[in-house]
Scaffold this active site. Structure first.
Site, short mmCIF file in Angstrom:
data_model
loop_
_atom_site.label_atom_id
_atom_site.label_comp_id
_atom_site.label_asym_id
_atom_site.label_seq_id
_atom_site.Cartn_x
_atom_site.Cartn_y
_atom_site.Cartn_z
N SER A 252 0.85 -1.19 0.00
CA SER A 252 0.00 0.00 0.00
C SER A 252 0.88 1.23 0.00
O SER A 252 2.08 1.16 0.22
CB SER A 252 -0.91 0.01 1.22
OG SER A 252 -0.17 0.43 2.34
N LYS A 253 0.24 2.37 -0.23
CA LYS A 253 0.96 3.62 -0.34
C LYS A 253 1.78 3.92 0.91
O LYS A 253 2.83 4.54 0.83
CB LYS A 253 -0.03 4.75 -0.59
CG LYS A 253 0.21 5.37 -1.95
CD LYS A 253 -0.60 6.58 -2.14
CE LYS A 253 0.19 7.54 -3.00
NZ LYS A 253 -0.51 8.74 -3.29
N ARG A 254 1.27 3.46 2.04
CA ARG A 254 1.95 3.78 3.30
C ARG A 254 3.37 3.21 3.36
O ARG A 254 4.25 3.77 3.99
CB ARG A 254 1.15 3.27 4.49
CG ARG A 254 0.27 4.36 5.08
CD ARG A 254 -0.38 3.90 6.33
NE ARG A 254 -1.08 2.64 6.13
CZ ARG A 254 -1.05 1.65 6.99
NH1 ARG A 254 -0.36 1.75 8.09
NH2 ARG A 254 -1.71 0.54 6.75
N GLY A 256 5.49 3.24 1.22
CA GLY A 256 6.38 3.91 0.27
C GLY A 256 5.66 4.10 -1.03
O GLY A 256 4.46 3.92 -1.12
#
Ligand code: GLU
Length: 490
Positions: A252-254, A256
């Protein structure tokens, strides 16, 4: 028969690494067998569309080097390649499906469906349509539709038994009919859902093999049943393994950047991103796993794709990127690095060169740095000392171990003296090394207490390539000026 594969993203956001991996596998599977690869935009879910997403996806795929044979930009004989432009086709085929008994009209109101769903939720049952309209007599359903009553079209799925489907990577998979819902194929506004459009288009576009993410496995039996209701032969299907982060969770975006655009902006090369994506589920038979697109096409085989989840290792991506940077010629790298240098100088105007540096100077710098570069975006920071007239640093940095400033100063004075005697025409790495080593030997000086302060005086950096290489690039004037500045600081 020529192999035809497709990549069919929904333009609902940016292209992420998982999407690029799917596109690449479709591409490699076709190209490794002289097939054709098609780009199709699946934009039937108008609510989820994001402005510009399609253009951005097309341009980033192009930047990556994936050239499609047919698609929204290049056209082709099976177009249009944008689903929202194919409504008439879906309309025609939904009527055909109704006539063939593979679907039925459902007149249930949204309120009834809401009530049904909340009842199922309270009873902790899976939300399902109760098939109330499934057995309406055809004449009645046709009449209600003709009277203008709103309806959706649902797929008529088997009520009992097993559905056996074949995935090229997993073999036979058995689903129980009881798990499936008579889901919507055509919405009340006449727009098809993904499930309907994908089957119709894969058939009409002559797709012979579909590579897509494992998350589509639950929809797989419905798609196969739909092909069967139409009397069409389905393409082969490969459901690519999930991509997990290092701790085993969903990417997921979290964790990176997962958007391909972000990787590009952070200084990754398309070759490295493609190579990295290829290794997310596919394993080459050779020891060499550093492969550009042309090399991947040569060695890629569908049977070397695994089914266990692939793990996203950013250190691997950095390693591959560094390898592709090293493969490039200096002149090309200069071109690739220029935007990153510019970005760095825009951010740190005090470090920007007074006038545009010439290409030869930049090439020398690149040749020196390329072995250590992992990302193009590191170039500004790593090489800033080559462009500044004055370096600012703490004089303490010049001190080697526990030597006294006075003796470091004396060493630098000697070096200044030796270097001053070198002719400008002879000012190269080899000559500088010769002259300084000779001096050190004669004066019985150690390398650490001389070369450390020399290197710092030239770079103001804790770590950098060696002082002779740097001085050779900086030239006689600037090198001597920097040594003189360092002497003044002590
Ligand atoms: N449009 C779907 C997506 O964006 C593609 C699914 C498929 O390849 O069948 O994921």
């Amino acid at each position: 028969m020529i192999k035809r594969t497709r990549f069919s993203p929904s333009p609902t956001g940016y292209l992420h690494i998982g999407g690029l991996r799917t596109a690449l596998f479709a591409y490699l599977s076709a190209k490794s067998q002289n097939g054709r690869v098609i780009l199709r935009l699946e934009d039937t879910d108008q609510k989820r569309l994001v402005a510009d997403a399609a253009e951005k996806m097309i341009s980033i795929l192009d930047w990556c080097g994936l050239k499609f044979d047919e698609g929204p930009v290049q056209g082709g004989e099976y177009g249009p390649y944008v689903q929202s432009q194919r409504r008439e086709i879906y309309d025609r085929y939904s009527k055909e499906l109704l006539a063939k008994g593979g679907a039925y009209r459902c007149f249930c109101s949204p309120e009834r469906l809401d009530k049904l769903r909340s009842g199922q939720m309270t009873r902790r049952e899976p939300p399902r349509y109760d098939r109330a309209c499934r057995d309406l007599p055809e004449a009645e359903a046709a009449q209600r539709a003709a009277n203008g009553e709103r309806f959706v079209i649902r797929q008529k799925l088997p009520l009992t038994g097993e559905i056996r489907v074949r995935d090229e990577l997993r073999g036979e998979i058995i689903f129980s009919a009881a798990e499936l819902d008579d889901h919507v194929l055509i919405k009340s506004n006449g727009m098809p859902t993904y499930h309907f459009a994908v089957v119709v288009d894969d058939h009409l576009m002559g797709i012979s093999e579909v590579a897509r993410g494992e998350e589509w496995l639950p929809s797989f039996p419905r798609h196969i049943l739909l092909f069967q209701s139409f009397g069409w032969t389905p393409p082969k299907f490969l459901h690519l393994p999930l991509i997990l982060n290092k701790s085993g969770g969903k990417l997921s975006k979290r964790q990176g950047d997962v958007s391909v655009e972000d990787f590009k902006n952070n200084g990754y090369l398309p070759e490295a991103l493609l190579n990295f994506c290829a290794l997310l589920g596919w394993h080459p038979r050779t020891d060499n796993e550093i492969l550009d697109l042309a090399e991947l096409i040569k060695v890629f085989q569908v049977k070397d794709i695994g089914v266990s989840p692939a793990v996203f290792e950013d250190s691997k991506l950095d390693y591959l990127n560094g390898s592709f940077i090293r493969r490039k010629a200096a002149a090309e790298l200069v071109g690739l690095c220029l935007p990153f240098w510019q970005k760095f100088w825009d951010k740190h105007p005090e470090k920007a060169p007074a006038k545009a540096p010439d290409k030869i100077y930049l090439e020398k710098i690149i040749l020196l740095e390329k072995d250590r570069l992992k990302k193009l975006s590191e170039i500004g920071e790593r090489t800033d000392f080559f462009f500044q007239t004055e370096l600012s640093y703490d004089p303490k940095m010049l001190i080697w171990k526990n030597f006294l400033p006075a003796s470091i100063k004396a060493n630098l004075q000697k070096i200044f003296h030796w270097l001053s005697a070198v002719n400008e025409d002879d000012w190269n790495e080899k000559k500088l090394e010769e002259v300084v080593s000779e001096g050190l030997k004669t004066d019985k000086l150690g390398t650490g207490e001389c070369l450390w302060p020399l290197r710092v005086s030239l770079t103001a950096q804790q770590a950098s390539p060696g002082p002779y290489q740097i001085a050779a690039i900086l030239g006689k004037n600037l090198s001597l000026k920097r040594v003189a500045d360092a002497i003044k600081k002590l």
